[in-house]
Design a protein around this motif. Structure first.
Motif, PDB file in Angstrom:
ATOM      1  N   UNK A   1       0.837  -1.204   0.000  1.00 24.49           N
ATOM      2  CA  UNK A   1       0.000   0.000   0.000  1.00 24.49           C
ATOM      3  C   UNK A   1       0.871   1.253   0.000  1.00 24.49           C
ATOM      4  N   UNK A   2       0.600   2.136  -0.957  1.00 25.24           N
ATOM      5  CA  UNK A   2       1.310   3.412  -1.031  1.00 25.24           C
ATOM      6  C   UNK A   2       0.350   4.482  -1.534  1.00 25.24           C
ATOM      7  N   UNK A   3       0.874   5.646  -1.862  1.00 28.14           N
ATOM      8  CA  UNK A   3       0.005   6.762  -2.245  1.00 28.14           C
ATOM      9  C   UNK A   3      -0.759   6.478  -3.539  1.00 28.14           C
ATOM     10  N   UNK A   4      -0.248   5.589  -4.384  1.00 29.50           N
ATOM     11  CA  UNK A   4      -0.892   5.326  -5.683  1.00 29.50           C
ATOM     12  C   UNK A   4      -2.130   4.439  -5.575  1.00 29.50           C
ATOM     13  N   UNK A   5      -2.251   3.688  -4.486  1.00 29.97           N
ATOM     14  CA  UNK A   5      -3.375   2.741  -4.403  1.00 29.97           C
ATOM     15  C   UNK A   5      -4.167   2.829  -3.097  1.00 29.97           C
ATOM     16  N   UNK A   6      -3.823   3.764  -2.230  1.00 30.77           N
ATOM     17  CA  UNK A   6      -4.476   3.853  -0.922  1.00 30.77           C
ATOM     18  C   UNK A   6      -5.982   4.079  -1.051  1.00 30.77           C
ATOM     19  N   UNK A   7      -6.404   4.850  -2.051  1.00 31.07           N
ATOM     20  CA  UNK A   7      -7.832   5.108  -2.214  1.00 31.07           C
ATOM     21  C   UNK A   7      -8.583   3.850  -2.660  1.00 31.07           C
ATOM     22  N   UNK A   8      -7.876   2.982  -3.373  1.00 29.77           N
ATOM     23  CA  UNK A   8      -8.475   1.717  -3.818  1.00 29.77           C
ATOM     24  C   UNK A   8      -8.838   0.829  -2.624  1.00 29.77           C
ATOM     25  N   UNK A   9      -8.058   0.959  -1.547  1.00 30.62           N
ATOM     26  CA  UNK A   9      -8.306   0.164  -0.339  1.00 30.62           C
ATOM     27  C   UNK A   9      -9.710   0.434   0.198  1.00 30.62           C
ATOM     28  N   UNK A  10     -10.099   1.703   0.243  1.00 29.48           N
ATOM     29  CA  UNK A  10     -11.443   2.066   0.724  1.00 29.48           C
ATOM     30  C   UNK A  10     -12.513   1.511  -0.215  1.00 29.48           C
ATOM     31  N   UNK A  11     -12.227   1.540  -1.528  1.00 33.68           N
ATOM     32  CA  UNK A  11     -13.182   1.002  -2.497  1.00 33.68           C
ATOM     33  C   UNK A  11     -13.386  -0.505  -2.320  1.00 33.68           C
ATOM     34  N   UNK A  12     -12.358  -1.174  -1.788  1.00 32.12           N
ATOM     35  CA  UNK A  12     -12.448  -2.620  -1.539  1.00 32.12           C
ATOM     36  C   UNK A  12     -13.206  -2.930  -0.247  1.00 32.12           C
ATOM     37  N   UNK A  13     -13.682  -1.883   0.440  1.00 31.60           N
ATOM     38  CA  UNK A  13     -14.514  -1.985   1.642  1.00 31.60           C
ATOM     39  C   UNK A  13     -13.746  -2.254   2.930  1.00 31.60           C
ATOM     40  N   UNK A  14     -12.419  -2.120   2.895  1.00 30.77           N
ATOM     41  CA  UNK A  14     -11.631  -2.297   4.121  1.00 30.77           C
ATOM     42  C   UNK A  14     -11.893  -1.145   5.082  1.00 30.77           C
ATOM     43  N   UNK A  15     -11.725  -1.428   6.374  1.00 28.34           N
ATOM     44  CA  UNK A  15     -11.912  -0.407   7.413  1.00 28.34           C
ATOM     45  C   UNK A  15     -10.677   0.471   7.588  1.00 28.34           C
TER      46      UNK A  15
END
Length: 202
Positions: free
Chosen positions: A157-171
């Motif tokens: 996880x870095x600045x390029x994909x951090x927003x994708x984490x929220x889209x994947x429904x992680x807390x």
């Protein structure tokens, strides 16, 4: 929730960086030093401002937690399986905040209720561990349940994909390699990741 995991080995200026990151709004630091002695972990904690000790989670040497006012204890997958549910309940009743790790979705529903949150990954190809690759599809969604443990994404996880984490429904998200791979740039990297993560809450 944005979590930082310590580098597994010592980093030059490590505790100075950690103190600045806490000043910048770091929520939780997981101290993970698999090969470190009790004295080495104690020395690291003592160099972190005591006002942040309640925001530290220990992966090893849980026996020193109380002496530093640390309530957060992390259990590896193997460590969790060695603990009885009764022992975990006793820790929670003593106001400890417990966390663990899982690597398969199926393990999520079987987690003891005592765990506040669990790491799950690798969600992306690891930055810090060569060959530790993700098998998650691009449209992956984690089936988080409100009545079960929170789930924190980990791995690459870095600045390029951090927003994708929220889209994947992680807390939440746990960061490691993005911060410690280049210690000289760690503060800037954290600020960028933190800013991108906060944008997902809008």
């Amino acid at each position: 929730m944005l979590v930082l995991i310590s580098n597994s080995t010592a980093v030059v200026g490590e505790t100075a960086i950690i103190n600045v990151l806490f000043e910048e709004g770091l929520e939780i630091l997981h101290v993970r030093k698999p090969g470190a002695t009790v004295d080495e972990v104690s020395s690291l904690i003592e160099k972190i401002d005591s006002k942040y000790h309640h925001q530290i989670a220990l992966h090893q040497h849980h026996e020193i937690a109380t002496g530093y006012g640390i309530k957060r204890l992390h259990f590896t997958e193997a460590g969790r399986k060695q603990m009885s549910e009764e022992a975990l309940i006793r820790l929670k009743m003593a106001n400890h905040i417990l966390s663990t790790s899982i690597h398969r979705e199926e393990a999520y529903k079987d987690l003891p209720a005592s765990f506040e949150y669990t790491f799950f990954g690798p969600v992306f190809n690891s930055i810090s561990k060569q060959g530790y690759t993700s098998s998650m599809p691009a449209d992956f969604l984690f089936p988080v349940k409100k009545n079960l443990s929170k789930v924190i994404a980990i791995g690459g996880i870095d600045v390029t994909n951090i927003q994708q984490v929220k889209q994947m429904q992680f807390n939440g998200a746990a960061i490691l390699g993005a911060i410690w791979q280049k210690p000289g740039e760690s503060i800037q990297q954290f600020k960028a990741i933190q800013k991108a993560w906060k944008q997902t809450d809008r």
